[in-house]
Design a protein around this motif. Structure first.
Motif, PDB file in Angstrom:
ATOM      1  N   UNK A  75       0.809  -1.212   0.000  1.00 45.17           N
ATOM      2  CA  UNK A  75       0.000   0.000   0.000  1.00 45.17           C
ATOM      3  C   UNK A  75       0.847   1.268   0.000  1.00 45.17           C
ATOM      4  N   UNK A  76       2.112   1.126   0.318  1.00 48.26           N
ATOM      5  CA  UNK A  76       2.968   2.302   0.346  1.00 48.26           C
ATOM      6  C   UNK A  76       3.246   2.762  -1.074  1.00 48.26           C
ATOM      7  N   UNK A  77       3.360   4.065  -1.234  1.00 44.12           N
ATOM      8  CA  UNK A  77       3.743   4.583  -2.546  1.00 44.12           C
ATOM      9  C   UNK A  77       5.109   4.004  -2.895  1.00 44.12           C
ATOM     10  N   UNK A  78       5.276   3.649  -4.156  1.00 47.79           N
ATOM     11  CA  UNK A  78       6.519   2.971  -4.520  1.00 47.79           C
ATOM     12  C   UNK A  78       7.432   3.876  -5.323  1.00 47.79           C
ATOM     13  N   UNK A  79       7.057   5.147  -5.443  1.00 53.54           N
ATOM     14  CA  UNK A  79       7.884   6.088  -6.218  1.00 53.54           C
ATOM     15  C   UNK A  79       9.236   6.299  -5.573  1.00 53.54           C
ATOM     16  N   UNK A  80       9.988   7.216  -6.162  1.00 53.27           N
ATOM     17  CA  UNK A  80      11.312   7.495  -5.619  1.00 53.27           C
ATOM     18  C   UNK A  80      11.202   8.075  -4.211  1.00 53.27           C
ATOM     19  N   UNK A  81      12.295   7.949  -3.465  1.00 55.05           N
ATOM     20  CA  UNK A  81      12.310   8.469  -2.098  1.00 55.05           C
ATOM     21  C   UNK A  81      12.454   9.986  -2.144  1.00 55.05           C
ATOM     22  N   UNK A  82      11.508  10.702  -1.530  1.00 53.03           N
ATOM     23  CA  UNK A  82      11.597  12.166  -1.483  1.00 53.03           C
ATOM     24  C   UNK A  82      12.396  12.593  -0.259  1.00 53.03           C
ATOM     25  N   UNK A 110      10.234   8.559   3.024  1.00 51.10           N
ATOM     26  CA  UNK A 110       8.962   9.088   2.541  1.00 51.10           C
ATOM     27  C   UNK A 110       9.052   9.165   1.023  1.00 51.10           C
ATOM     28  N   UNK A 111       8.157   8.423   0.378  1.00 54.86           N
ATOM     29  CA  UNK A 111       8.221   8.326  -1.077  1.00 54.86           C
ATOM     30  C   UNK A 111       7.362   9.385  -1.728  1.00 54.86           C
TER      31      UNK A 111
END
Ligand code: ATP
Ligand code: MG
Lengths: 228, 251
Positions: B5-12, B35-36
């Motif tokens: 369920x976590x966003x899988x984008x790059x790490x912000x 935090x992605x």
């Protein structure tokens, strides 16, 4: 001789009232000049202290500012005036610029404390909000903190200005013909002590009342610009 | 293992070993979290547990005592990093709004973008008006902060941060200073923002908001992340006892 004739003799003969007018000019010039110098010095010191406090490398500046305020506030302005005229600026024969500098430097020490209290009175969240937007500390000070600080202390600056106007009455010590000195000159010339002194007191009173009124108007304007 | 369920984008934002002491009290004792992009992370915990401190460390309003904060790859705790530049990309919304009282609403919104040369005055104004319209406050552009209600002030504060076109938004209890009837209007704006994919870190006491909008919830306790999970995991199936008793109190 009735009082009216006496007045005529004291002030109109030889156009002596012009002495007073010229003296008044010098009084206002010294007050205004000193006020400008005072505000600039005060702002520089207050801002320097704001940035240097708690910074070990810049502690020397903090210390210099403290030294300045301590020395200036410890010396009566009349003595300061003598120091400037007879010791520091001996080669300057015109007392007016010397008086402007002396009163300005004196006023700067008090302005510094005023402006500092104004800066400290601005909510800490203002600086944080500004920094969170990416403004540097200097940009935040210039655009966000300082304008609010000045607004907060405008009444106090006005009072300082009134005090300054009255303080300049000692400028005669260094060969400046301000309005007080002009009145003294008339008194010496005419041997009429009462009328020049009463008129002198009246002129100061009128100026102070006028400045107080002006300040009240200015404050109301500023408050309106906040929409309050 | 990352929950799906976590966003899988790059790490912000990447936080590693974050510690913060005040004088002799240790408030944060070692926090690690990624935090992605697109994450909406809610931070919950008891009063005094360090939620605000954690959030303020993310953009270095609070100088961490130890550990690192990486934002888009740059270590913000590195003295050589241009912090002001990175802060432009991290919007922050405060509990007390912190609008600039000596400026009109429009000036509040345009001063930073113009001063930092992100936009010309015309561009900044156009952008500000567009965003103001979206939060329903276009007609208040020339008002001053003191003339607005709390809810309106907070919506303006959100817009002020958005005018810098940030990549992440940090919220510190944005509705806690509001009268109850104004909480909804601010949460609605935040929901809208989340829906558009804004990366958000939200310190909140609004459990309803956390449950509905966030994709991750972290529970701070005793200076560490005591529990972390999806809203379902945290609210329906809390593991640690401290979280269970915290939830029992607030729900
Ligand atoms: N500038 C400071 N100096 C000293 N102690 C501080 C400072 N800021 C915070 N603290 C302390 O750190 C602890 C955590 O504070 P913090 O504000 O982060 O808690 P919080 O979880 O946000 O609480 P709340 O829900 O009440 O906002 C508190 O005990 C607080 O007293
Ligand atoms: Mg807090």
């Amino acid at each position: 001789m009735n009082w009216f004739a006496k007045l005529q003799e004291t002030f109109l003969e030889d156009n002596r009232y012009m002495w007073l007018v010229e003296g008044l000019g010098n009084t206002l010039l010294i007050t205004l000049g000193a006020l400008i110098i005072g505000v600039i010095i005060g702002a520089v010191i207050a801002i320097t202290k704001y940035f240097c406090e708690g910074n070990k490398k810049l502690r020397i500046f903090n210390w210099l500012c403290d030294l300045y305020t301590t020395v200036i506030r410890g010396i009566p302005v009349t003595v300061l005036l003598l120091v400037f005229f007879y010791i520091i600026f001996v080669s300057v024969k015109d007392g007016v610029p010397v008086a402007i500098v002396a009163f300005g430097i004196n006023s700067g020490a008090y302005m510094a404390e005023l402006i500092r209290s104004g800066i400290n009175a601005v909510d800490k969240g203002q600086m944080e909000a500004a920094r969170s937007l990416g403004l540097s500390k200097g940009q935040a000070m210039a655009k966000i903190i300082f304008p609010q600080a000045i607004k907060n202390i405008l009444p106090a600056i006005g009072n300082e200005c009134i005090a300054l106007l009255k303080e300049t009455s000692v400028a005669g010590y260094v060969a400046v013909v301000d309005i007080t000195k002009a009145a003294t000159n008339i008194r010496n010339k005419t041997f009429d002590a009462v009328n020049p002194i009463l008129l002198l007191a009246l002129v100061y009173l009128v100026m102070v009342v006028a400045m107080t009124r002006l300040l009240a108007v200015l404050e109301r304007r500023l408050r309106r610009s906040d929409g309050k | 293992m990352e929950n799906k369920n976590y966003a899988s984008g790059e790490v912000t934002i990447r936080v590693r070993g974050l510690k913060k002491d005040f004088a002799d009290v240790s408030v944060l004792k070692g926090i690690d979290i990624d935090i992605h992009k697109g994450d909406v992370v809610c931070v919950i915990g008891a009063s005094g547990s360090g939620k605000s401190t954690f959030l303020r460390c993310l953009n270095l309003l609070e100088q961490p005592t130890g550990g690192s904060i990486y934002f888009e790859g740059a270590d913000l705790t590195d003295k050589k990093v241009d912090l002001n530049l990175h802060r432009q990309k991290m919007g922050m919304v405060f509990q007390q709004f912190n609008l600039f009282p000596h400026m009109s609403i429009l000036e509040n919104l345009t001063c930073a973008p113009v001063m930092l040369k992100k936009a010309t005055p015309e561009q900044a104004k156009a952008k500000a008006m567009e965003l103001l319209a979206r939060v329903g406050l276009a007609d208040r552009a020339d008002s001053y902060p003191s003339q607005l209600s709390g809810g309106q002030k907070q919506r303006v504060a959100i817009v002020r941060a958005l005018c810098m076109e940030p990549d992440v938004m940090l919220f510190d209890e944005p509705t806690s200073a509001l009268d109850p009837e104004m909480v909804g209007e601010v949460l609605d704006v935040m929901k809208e923002l989340a829906k558009e994919g804004m990366t958000m870190v939200v310190v909140t006491h609004e459990m309803g908001f956390a449950r509905e909008v966030s994709n991750r919830v972290i529970f701070l306790d005793d200076g560490v992340i005591a529990e972390e999970g999806t809203p379902a995991e945290i609210f329906e199936n809390p593991q640690c006892e401290r979280l269970q008793s915290f939830l029992a109190k607030v729900l």
